[in-house]
Motif scaffolding. Structure first.
Motif, PDB file in Angstrom:
ATOM      1  N   ALA A 264      39.054  39.357 -50.297  1.00 58.90           N
ATOM      2  CA  ALA A 264      38.455  38.299 -49.499  1.00 58.90           C
ATOM      3  C   ALA A 264      38.762  36.953 -50.149  1.00 58.90           C
ATOM      4  O   ALA A 264      39.286  36.865 -51.259  1.00 58.90           O
ATOM      5  N   VAL A 265      38.410  35.876 -49.421  1.00 58.33           N
ATOM      6  CA  VAL A 265      38.745  34.532 -49.884  1.00 58.33           C
ATOM      7  C   VAL A 265      38.154  34.257 -51.259  1.00 58.33           C
ATOM      8  O   VAL A 265      38.768  33.604 -52.096  1.00 58.33           O
ATOM      9  N   ARG A 266      36.970  34.773 -51.521  1.00 58.76           N
ATOM     10  CA  ARG A 266      36.288  34.481 -52.780  1.00 58.76           C
ATOM     11  C   ARG A 266      36.548  35.533 -53.853  1.00 58.76           C
ATOM     12  O   ARG A 266      35.879  35.536 -54.878  1.00 58.76           O
ATOM     13  N   ASP A 267      37.452  36.451 -53.622  1.00 57.24           N
ATOM     14  CA  ASP A 267      37.778  37.482 -54.599  1.00 57.24           C
ATOM     15  C   ASP A 267      39.206  37.306 -55.071  1.00 57.24           C
ATOM     16  O   ASP A 267      40.119  37.105 -54.277  1.00 57.24           O
ATOM     17  N   GLY A 268      39.400  37.426 -56.379  1.00 56.79           N
ATOM     18  CA  GLY A 268      40.751  37.382 -56.909  1.00 56.79           C
ATOM     19  C   GLY A 268      41.391  36.015 -56.775  1.00 56.79           C
ATOM     20  O   GLY A 268      40.735  34.984 -56.726  1.00 56.79           O
ATOM     21  N   ILE A 269      42.718  36.036 -56.741  1.00 53.24           N
ATOM     22  CA  ILE A 269      43.507  34.810 -56.657  1.00 53.24           C
ATOM     23  C   ILE A 269      44.244  34.785 -55.328  1.00 53.24           C
ATOM     24  O   ILE A 269      44.835  35.775 -54.921  1.00 53.24           O
ATOM     25  N   ASN A 270      44.197  33.645 -54.683  1.00 55.45           N
ATOM     26  CA  ASN A 270      44.922  33.449 -53.434  1.00 55.45           C
ATOM     27  C   ASN A 270      46.152  32.593 -53.719  1.00 55.45           C
ATOM     28  O   ASN A 270      46.053  31.518 -54.307  1.00 55.45           O
ATOM     29  N   TRP A 271      47.320  33.082 -53.269  1.00 58.36           N
ATOM     30  CA  TRP A 271      48.585  32.425 -53.529  1.00 58.36           C
ATOM     31  C   TRP A 271      49.151  31.832 -52.237  1.00 58.36           C
ATOM     32  O   TRP A 271      48.934  32.369 -51.160  1.00 58.36           O
ATOM     33  N   ARG A 272      49.892  30.746 -52.405  1.00 59.34           N
ATOM     34  CA  ARG A 272      50.510  30.113 -51.235  1.00 59.34           C
ATOM     35  C   ARG A 272      51.858  29.506 -51.644  1.00 59.34           C
ATOM     36  O   ARG A 272      51.929  28.674 -52.544  1.00 59.34           O
ATOM     37  N   LEU A 273      52.909  29.969 -50.982  1.00 57.38           N
ATOM     38  CA  LEU A 273      54.248  29.435 -51.181  1.00 57.38           C
ATOM     39  C   LEU A 273      54.579  28.539 -50.002  1.00 57.38           C
ATOM     40  O   LEU A 273      54.602  28.999 -48.864  1.00 57.38           O
ATOM     41  N   SER A 274      54.822  27.250 -50.263  1.00 61.89           N
ATOM     42  CA  SER A 274      55.072  26.279 -49.205  1.00 61.89           C
ATOM     43  C   SER A 274      56.484  25.731 -49.328  1.00 61.89           C
ATOM     44  O   SER A 274      56.964  25.452 -50.444  1.00 61.89           O
ATOM     45  N   MET A 275      57.129  25.572 -48.190  1.00 57.25           N
ATOM     46  CA  MET A 275      58.500  25.055 -48.147  1.00 57.25           C
ATOM     47  C   MET A 275      58.567  23.984 -47.068  1.00 57.25           C
ATOM     48  O   MET A 275      58.421  24.280 -45.885  1.00 57.25           O
ATOM     49  N   ALA A 276      58.776  22.758 -47.477  1.00 60.08           N
ATOM     50  CA  ALA A 276      58.828  21.630 -46.544  1.00 60.08           C
ATOM     51  C   ALA A 276      60.254  21.094 -46.465  1.00 60.08           C
ATOM     52  O   ALA A 276      60.993  21.100 -47.450  1.00 60.08           O
ATOM     53  N   ASN A 277      60.625  20.629 -45.276  1.00 67.02           N
ATOM     54  CA  ASN A 277      61.937  20.045 -45.037  1.00 67.02           C
ATOM     55  C   ASN A 277      63.046  21.013 -45.452  1.00 67.02           C
ATOM     56  O   ASN A 277      63.948  20.679 -46.227  1.00 67.02           O
ATOM     57  N   LEU A 278      62.983  22.235 -44.908  1.00 58.37           N
ATOM     58  CA  LEU A 278      63.921  23.279 -45.302  1.00 58.37           C
ATOM     59  C   LEU A 278      65.361  22.962 -44.913  1.00 58.37           C
ATOM     60  O   LEU A 278      66.291  23.479 -45.536  1.00 58.37           O
ATOM     61  N   MET A 279      65.554  22.177 -43.881  1.00 60.33           N
ATOM     62  CA  MET A 279      66.908  21.796 -43.465  1.00 60.33           C
ATOM     63  C   MET A 279      67.044  20.278 -43.561  1.00 60.33           C
ATOM     64  O   MET A 279      66.908  19.563 -42.563  1.00 60.33           O
ATOM     65  N   PRO A 280      67.292  19.755 -44.763  1.00 66.55           N
ATOM     66  CA  PRO A 280      67.291  18.297 -44.955  1.00 66.55           C
ATOM     67  C   PRO A 280      68.380  17.610 -44.139  1.00 66.55           C
ATOM     68  O   PRO A 280      69.497  18.108 -43.999  1.00 66.55           O
ATOM     69  N   ARG A 281      68.032  16.459 -43.625  1.00 67.53           N
ATOM     70  CA  ARG A 281      68.978  15.628 -42.883  1.00 67.53           C
ATOM     71  C   ARG A 281      68.816  14.181 -43.349  1.00 67.53           C
ATOM     72  O   ARG A 281      67.701  13.717 -43.593  1.00 67.53           O
ATOM     73  N   ASP A 282      69.934  13.482 -43.469  1.00 63.07           N
ATOM     74  CA  ASP A 282      69.880  12.080 -43.870  1.00 63.07           C
ATOM     75  C   ASP A 282      69.232  11.241 -42.771  1.00 63.07           C
ATOM     76  O   ASP A 282      69.380  11.527 -41.577  1.00 63.07           O
ATOM     77  N   ALA A 283      68.510  10.219 -43.184  1.00 70.85           N
ATOM     78  CA  ALA A 283      67.897   9.271 -42.250  1.00 70.85           C
ATOM     79  C   ALA A 283      68.611   7.931 -42.381  1.00 70.85           C
ATOM     80  O   ALA A 283      68.832   7.448 -43.495  1.00 70.85           O
TER      81      ALA A 283
END
Length: 775
Positions: free
Chosen positions: A717-736
């Motif tokens: 549950a949310v309050r048991d153990g460790i909660n992990w999160r892998l986040s990936m932003a801007n996976l396909m970068p493009r020049d601006a």
């Protein structure tokens, strides 16, 4: 045979509300839910097995009596969106702007994955408040991590109580509430931004104790520390062409890199002491300490610069303390008094060393800039709430706020001050005073109608005095705003509701726009410059923008909290404020210079459409497989159109407003290998924009595309153990890319030149791994 149900509009309300499930119905069907209320729990089947049957296990179910994000949004008479902690944590964002970017009509100005200035409906001047109060002086949204936020309330249309000081909208950040079921919350994150390390950690201490029920004293104290390094490219240039001969007179291209490191420590607290059943006190401290150090270097291919090197460092210290007392003499009536004080100090030092070549003569140039701003702020407000037996909800209040600011700015070139800036002095003192009074009433004559009427008066006076020869300036703005909202829930369609808002709002001049000391363009620091490389200065005669607004929303709520909504808005803006580039005779140079100043330019008309769709798979597909039933589909889109009066062509848009925005996302939860998993993605798109800055100057901004994804897992549950999160932003970068093109007149020769400038900003993948636990 399974059937797929599509719900593109509220007209399908009856069909959607009568969908049957593929499972066996309970023996006693649940009572129908009233609009705006949670449905009653289903009665247990008569043939339920005995509790002692060892073959069955009852999972733990937690019931919360507090309002949910959906109920806050659905029951609000004025149009608003609420983001709860679950949505704040879902993608593991470390910058608040990235959370808001996935909402309809919200866009950012920074590089993807790094936040930026927040714009509702693409408009500048979105108002940010913290716990319904002005933030401490010098506060920046990037300094507040999502970990320290309980929820975010986004008001598309203003009310008298929330304020009318924004034509775009208001974002209210509610800081962490005490969590009663655990004493500690710890989060640690490690990330990479183009292989540059990012680290942050936060800790929240929940407090509770005293009294017979253990709730006499309740509180939460949160702190966060972060160290982040960033790499950016330098890729910009300008070209000047003789319009008669077509000959390129000058062309510069700057290529290089810049690096910087940001270190920050911040925290806040929400402490409540229940003195009696009718009186309670609240203490809310808030602080931000941050430091940024960076350097850049680039070489120029052309005739003006070679071997440019720059260094900068900045420090920001912000503190705020808020005290309030809530008195409830009887049921339905309350009095609230709130006092607040804040202080901040911001310092920035920079130097730029370059080699210049002008007319075949090579010179060394060193420019040093020092800027220090100290500001103190104090506020006092009172509010009276009364709920009557006739379903009236009266709220009236007074607000006062005063701030004193001192700015010291020095610019040295080769060790000597610029003679032209001497008359402005190096010290600028400003005083800002605000007073507001408001009253509003919400009336619900029956379950189908809710009516709102309010009025707010606000006065802001700004006084500025410089240490030089300039006279004292004073700017006063006064605005009275009537506001009306209507919420209608058709009796024949209990899942639908219609909102209409008729309001008046305003955008007061920014203090820097009023009294800004001139800033000289570093590319052309002396002699004639060009429209694309203008100096910057303030305008003490700037008036507030006044906006008359119409908002119409249609909402259809799905059985388990999904929503299909469409919003149309129209704004008529008077005294539109916009930076305008004009050729001026200035005191800081013997030649005429192009200067960009904010000016009131008349009127503008703006309109737009916003669409939002959010639904679970089992709301759309009644026979969806069990593993897909909890999958959440999200889609929103916005289209903006505006026209500034007095400008030719089809690109005379309000400054920096895009043509729209688009988001498509999916979230899913499942179990495997004894673990609870969550995953999702979001695609964000903002189309290219062309803006007519002046009659002869045009600006083009390329489209922005960003793809984000996350994967989360936990052992219980949310309050048991460790909660992990892998986040990936801007996976396909493009020049601006940002380009400007216009016709400039040389102030000496009176000759016309085509001036072009451009910059290309690389964007990078941002990956982070976060762990959190509660105990």
């Amino acid at each position: 045979m399974s059937r797929l149900h599509l719900a593109p509009a509220a007209l399908f309300a009856c069909a959607l509300s009568s969908l049957s499930t593929a499972q066996t119905p309970p023996a006693t069907p649940p009572a129908p839910a009233e609009p705006g209320k949670a449905p009653a729990a289903a009665a247990a089947p008569a043939s339920a097995p005995a509790a002692g049957n060892s073959g069955n296990r009852l999972d733990r179910v937690e019931v919360s009596s507090g309002p949910t994000a959906n109920s806050r949004r659905r029951n609000s008479t004025a149009s608003k969106i609420v983001i709860e902690r679950e949505d704040l944590e879902k993608y593991g964002d470390v910058v608040l702007g990235d959370v808001l970017r996935r909402l309809p009509g919200v866009t950012l100005g920074g590089r993807p994955g790094r936040g930026g200035d927040i714009r509702m409906r693409g408009m500048a001047g979105t108002r940010i408040t913290i716990d319904d109060e002005s933030p401490p002086p010098g506060f920046a949204v990037e300094d507040l991590p999502p970990d320290q936020i309980e929820r975010i309330e986004i008001y598309r249309a203003p009310t008298a109580a929330t304020g009318t000081r924004s034509n775009a909208g208001t974002i209210n950040i509610v800081l962490r509430e005490p969590l009663q079921k655990s004493n500690h919350e710890v989060r640690v994150g490690l990330g990479w931004d183009r292989n540059e390390p990012q680290f942050d950690a936060s800790w929240t201490r929940n407090l509770k104790g005293g009294g017979p029920n253990g709730d006499e004293f309740v509180g939460a104290i949160s702190t966060n520390a972060a160290v982040r390094r960033f790499f950016n490219n330098v890729d910009s240039g300008n070209r000047i062409t003789d319009t008669e001969t077509g000959q390129v007179v000058e062309q510069n291209t700057q290529l290089g890199t810049s690096e910087n490191q940001n270190t920050s420590v911040n925290g806040n607290g929400r402490l409540r002491w229940k003195y009696s059943d009718t009186l309670s006190f609240n203490v809310n401290p808030f602080f931000v300490f941050s430091q940024n150090e960076g350097s850049n270097q680039f070489n120029s291919e052309g005739t003006r610069f070679r071997d440019v090197h720059g260094d900068n460092d900045a420090r920001n210290h912000s503190l705020r303390l808020s005290l309030s007392a809530d008195y409830r003499p009887k049921m339905g009536e309350s009095f609230t008094v709130r006092m607040g004080a804040g202080t901040s100090k911001n310092t920035r030092n920079s130097q730029r060393r370059d080699t210049m070549s002008i007319g075949g003569v090579t010179t060394e140039r060193l420019q040093q800039d020092h800027n220090a701003v100290e500001e103190d702020q104090a506020s006092l407000s009172g509010r009276w709430n009364l709920k009557t037996a006739q379903e009236h909800q009266w709220v009236s209040g007074l607000e006062t706020e005063r701030s004193q600011r001192t700015q010291v700015a020095d610019t040295l070139v080769n060790g000597a001050p610029l003679p032209g800036l001497a008359r402005f002095g190096n010290t600028l003192s400003t005083r800002n005073e605000r007073f507001a009074a408001f009253t509003q009433d919400e009336w619900s004559p029956n379950k189908q109608w809710a009516l709102y009427a309010g009025i707010r008066y606000e006065r802001i006076a700004t006084t500025a005095a410089a240490s030089g020869a300039l006279p004292e300036t004073r700017n006063v703005s006064q605005v009275t705003s009537p506001l009306f909202h209507i919420l209608w829930k058709p009796e024949a369609f209990p899942k639908d509701q219609v909102r209409l808002g008729l309001t008046r709002s305003y955008r007061p001049p920014n203090l820097n726009n009023l009294v800004a000391r001139p800033v000289i363009n570093t590319t052309y620091p002396e002699g004639p410059n060009y429209q694309t490389h203008a100096d910057r200065a303030g305008n003490p005669d700037l008036k507030p923008e006044l906006s008359t607004n119409v908002d119409l929303s249609l909402e259809h709520w799905l059985p388990t909290g999904g929503i299909i909504s469409g919003t149309a808005f129209w704004k008529d803006i008077n005294n539109l404020s916009r930076n305008q580039v004009m050729l001026e005779t200035v005191s800081w140079d013997t030649a005429q210079r192009w200067v960009s100043r904010p000016r009131n330019m008349g009127t503008a008309r703006m309109m737009g459409l916003e669409f939002e769709f959010k639904a679970r798979m089992d709301e759309l597909w009644e026979d969806a497989p069990a593993e897909l039933q909890m999958m959440l589909l999200r889609f929103n889109a916005a289209v903006f159109k505006n026209k500034v009066q007095g400008f030719p062509g089809n690109s005379n848009r309000v400054g920096d407003q895009p043509r729209g925005s688009f988001n498509l996302g999916l979230d899913h939860r499942w179990k495997a290998w004894g673990l609870n998993f969550g995953s999702g993605f979001n695609m964000n798109y903002v189309p290219a924009t062309r803006e007519q800055v002046t009659e002869t100057l045009r600006r083009d901004i390329t489209a922005r595309r960003q793809f984000d994804a996350y994967l989360s897992w936990s052992s219980g549950a949310v309050r048991d153990g460790i909660n992990w999160r892998l986040s990936m932003a801007n996976l396909m970068p493009r020049d601006a890319e940002d380009r400007s093109e216009g016709i400039s007149i040389n102030s000496v020769t009176q000759h016309e030149y085509l001036t072009e400038s451009w910059s290309r900003n690389k964007t990078f993948r941002v990956i982070s791994l976060r762990a959190d636990m509660r105990f």
